[in-house]
Design a protein around this motif. Sequence first.
Motif, PDB file in Angstrom:
ATOM      1  N   ASN A 301       0.826  -1.202   0.000  1.00 54.52           N
ATOM      2  CA  ASN A 301       0.000   0.000   0.000  1.00 54.52           C
ATOM      3  C   ASN A 301       0.860   1.253   0.000  1.00 54.52           C
ATOM      4  OD1 ASN A 301      -2.362   1.543   0.103  1.00 54.52           O
ATOM      5  ND2 ASN A 301      -2.384   1.565   2.347  1.00 54.52           N
ATOM      6  N   VAL A 302       1.787   1.343  -0.965  1.00 59.02           N
ATOM      7  CA  VAL A 302       2.709   2.484  -1.003  1.00 59.02           C
ATOM      8  C   VAL A 302       2.702   3.193  -2.353  1.00 59.02           C
ATOM      9  CG1 VAL A 302       4.224   1.506   0.742  1.00 59.02           C
ATOM     10  CG2 VAL A 302       4.661   1.013  -1.668  1.00 59.02           C
ATOM     11  N   HIS A 303       1.903   2.729  -3.300  1.00 58.48           N
ATOM     12  CA  HIS A 303       1.894   3.310  -4.646  1.00 58.48           C
ATOM     13  C   HIS A 303       0.451   3.342  -5.155  1.00 58.48           C
ATOM     14  CE1 HIS A 303       2.603   3.723  -8.991  1.00 58.48           C
ATOM     15  NE2 HIS A 303       3.789   4.196  -8.670  1.00 58.48           N
ATOM     16  N   PRO A 304       0.021   4.458  -5.757  1.00 59.13           N
ATOM     17  CA  PRO A 304      -1.368   4.542  -6.214  1.00 59.13           C
ATOM     18  C   PRO A 304      -1.767   3.412  -7.155  1.00 59.13           C
ATOM     19  CG  PRO A 304      -0.319   6.693  -6.321  1.00 59.13           C
ATOM     20  CD  PRO A 304       0.754   5.704  -5.976  1.00 59.13           C
ATOM     21  N   ALA A 305      -0.866   3.038  -8.070  1.00 60.17           N
ATOM     22  CA  ALA A 305      -1.166   1.961  -9.022  1.00 60.17           C
ATOM     23  C   ALA A 305      -0.606   0.622  -8.567  1.00 60.17           C
ATOM     24  CB  ALA A 305      -0.615   2.316 -10.400  1.00 60.17           C
ATOM     25  N   LYS A 306      -0.038   0.574  -7.338  1.00 61.53           N
ATOM     26  CA  LYS A 306       0.503  -0.666  -6.744  1.00 61.53           C
ATOM     27  C   LYS A 306       1.639  -1.245  -7.575  1.00 61.53           C
ATOM     28  CE  LYS A 306      -4.226  -1.800  -5.530  1.00 61.53           C
ATOM     29  NZ  LYS A 306      -5.030  -2.017  -6.682  1.00 61.53           N
ATOM     30  N   HIS A 307       2.407  -0.395  -8.232  1.00 63.73           N
ATOM     31  CA  HIS A 307       3.549  -0.857  -9.023  1.00 63.73           C
ATOM     32  C   HIS A 307       4.785  -1.075  -8.173  1.00 63.73           C
ATOM     33  CE1 HIS A 307       1.729   0.969 -12.943  1.00 63.73           C
ATOM     34  NE2 HIS A 307       1.282  -0.226 -12.680  1.00 63.73           N
ATOM     35  N   GLU A 308       4.794  -0.503  -6.970  1.00 65.06           N
ATOM     36  CA  GLU A 308       5.945  -0.635  -6.095  1.00 65.06           C
ATOM     37  C   GLU A 308       5.490  -1.141  -4.733  1.00 65.06           C
ATOM     38  OE1 GLU A 308       8.140   2.973  -5.835  1.00 65.06           O
ATOM     39  OE2 GLU A 308       8.409   3.176  -7.996  1.00 65.06           O
ATOM     40  N   VAL A 309       6.408  -1.724  -4.003  1.00 60.21           N
ATOM     41  CA  VAL A 309       6.130  -2.204  -2.653  1.00 60.21           C
ATOM     42  C   VAL A 309       7.257  -1.745  -1.735  1.00 60.21           C
ATOM     43  CG1 VAL A 309       4.810  -4.222  -3.409  1.00 60.21           C
ATOM     44  CG2 VAL A 309       7.296  -4.407  -3.116  1.00 60.21           C
ATOM     45  N   ARG A 310       7.049  -1.964  -0.445  1.00 65.55           N
ATOM     46  CA  ARG A 310       8.100  -1.664   0.520  1.00 65.55           C
ATOM     47  C   ARG A 310       8.354  -2.930   1.338  1.00 65.55           C
ATOM     48  NH1 ARG A 310       5.998   2.507   2.968  1.00 65.55           N
ATOM     49  NH2 ARG A 310       7.090   4.044   1.683  1.00 65.55           N
TER      50      ARG A 310
END
Length: 580
Positions: A301-310
Motif C-alpha cells: 500500500n505504497v503506490h497509487p497503481a501498486k507498481h511498487e512495494v516496501r
Amino acid sequence: MPIRILPPQLANQIAAGEVVERPASVVKELVENSLDAGADHIDIDIEKGGSKLIRVRDNGSGIVEQELVLALSRHATSKIADLDDLEAINSLGFRGEALASISSVSRLTLTSRTAEQTAAWQASAAGRDMQVDIRPAAHPTGTSIEVLDLFFNTPARRKFLRTDKTEFGHIDELVKRLALSRYDVSWQLTHNGQSVRRLKAAVTAEQRQKRVATLCGRAFAEHAAFIENQYGDVKIWGWIVAPGACSAQLQCQYSYVNGRMMRDKLLNHAIRQAYADTLQPEQQPAFVLYLELDPRQVDVNVHPAKHEVRFHQARLIHDFVVSALTDALSQLTPHPELSAALPAEHSVQEPVAPSYQQQNSRDHRGQSNYRQPSAGRTSAGAVNRELSYWQQSQAAAEQVSAQSIKASPPQEDIASVQPLIAANRYVLRQQDDTILVIDLVPTLVAYFKAHRQQPMPILLPQRITVSAAQLARLTEQAEQFSLAGFDMLLNDQTLIIRAVPGWLRHTVISQWLPEWLDKLSLTPELDVVTPLLAMLLNANRVMASAVLNSVPQVLEASQYWVSTPLQLDATLCVLSEQSS
C-alpha cells in the motif's frame, strides 16, 4: 474559500486521476478483480483501443444481488476488513476504489451471478451522477463488466489518449504481464472483434515454458534458463537470459512479488547489479522473475497503481536477489580466456576474472601485496614480457615448461613439475637479481595448516545433500574443516555451510561446493584445502589477489626454488615449493 467536504462524485473523479490513467489501467483493475474472485478463465474484449469499449468476463465467484450497489461505491471491498488485514494482503485489490473511480469517468455496466443464485443481476452507473440502476439479467456464474465511452465526461483526459493502436499496444503488454503472473488461468484477448491472444491454462512445467516462449518470444525462450533459489521463507524463481544472449533491444523484463506485477526500484536495482559485470553498456538484461515471501514482510500500500512495494527487510531482500542471480549468471557465463597483455605499471597482474568476480577483483587489486622492483633490478617490463608470453598460448607454455625441466638442475623435490595450466595459480615475484615463480597451492596450504582461519558468516547458508562417503569424510575430518575456517552443520544427509574463510567470502559457493565434496570423497589422503585451492585457482573461480589480500604475510613466510634472470630469458620455469 471555506473548507468543505468534497461531493462524492468529485472525490471519485480525483481518485480516478490516480487509478485510471489510460484504458490499460481500467483493464488492469477489472482483471485483478476477476483473479481475486477465483476465476480461471478470463475474456477481454476491446474496441477502438479501449476508448469505445472494454469488456472483461470471468467465471469467478460472482457478486450477490444485495452487494451490487456496494460494489460500485467508493471504499467498499470484500478484500480486507480491519488493520490486521492491511498488514498481510494476499489479494491484488484491497482499496475498494477501482469500480467507483471507473464508473465516474465512463458508462459502466456490471452483470454478475453467484453459484447459489437462480438468476443474474445487472447494475449500471454512468458519469458524475453515479446513480446505480439494478435489474435482472441473463448470465452464467461469474461476472461481466462493460466500460463504455471512457472519459466521455472529462474531455481534457480524453485528449491525452493516443491512437487506438498505441492504446491497444499498452493493453496487450498488460495482458502479457498478467498471463505470466497466473499460469493456471486461460486468457482470451480480442480487439475490434478479432482474436489477438488465446492462451490455455498452463499446469505443467512444460506448458509454463511454452507460455513464456509464446509471450516473450522464441529468442528469449532459446536463451533463458530456469532458476530457483530459497532462503528461509523467501523464494525467487523464474527465467533469466544468459548475458551473452542479451541484446541492445529491450526484451522481457518482468518481475512479480507474491504474484503481483511490479516495477519496484529495489528489485530492479538488485537485478541490474547482478547483471552489471556481465553486460556490455549497450546490452539490456532479460528476465521473468517471481519473488515469494510472507505477505507480512511486504507493504503493497505504497503506490497509487501498486507498481511498487516496501519490504520490511529491504536489505536482506536486495542481497538475496543479488546473490541468487549472481550465482545463476555465473553458471551461465563462460569464463573468458586469459588476457594476453599486462599493464606496465604492475609487475604482476592476474588474468581476467570470470565475469561474476570482476567487481571483487577490482576491489582487491588496489590493495595488492605485490611490490614494484627497485632501481638496479630487472625491469618491470622484462617481467611483463615473460608473463605475457606465459599467458599467450597454452601449447607454447607446455612446450616451454618441458624445455625448462631439461635445462634446470635435477631436483628430487620438483620431479613432478606440472605444465602451466593457469597463470592465476602462479605468482612471479622479483627478489634482487632473481625471479621467484611461486605455486600458490602448496604455499597457502602450508600457511593455513600453521594458522587457524577465522570463519566469515555468509548471507545465505548453503545447503547440499551429501552421499554416505562424503558424510564419512566430513565427520572424520571435522577438525580440519574447522581449522580451515569453515562453520558446517550436518543434519541427516544435509550439509549446511554457515561460514567460510575470508578468501572464499566473495565466491559462488553453490558452484564449487558439490565438486569439492566429490573430490574429497575420491581422494581421502589429501587435506581438505588442497583440492579446493587447486580447483578454484586453476579455473579462475577465485582470484589470487583475493586470497593473498586475506593472508598478506603468506609470501613472506616460505622458501622457494629460484631461477636466475638468465634462465628466465630463455625459458619459463614452473617451480614448486621446496619441501621442508
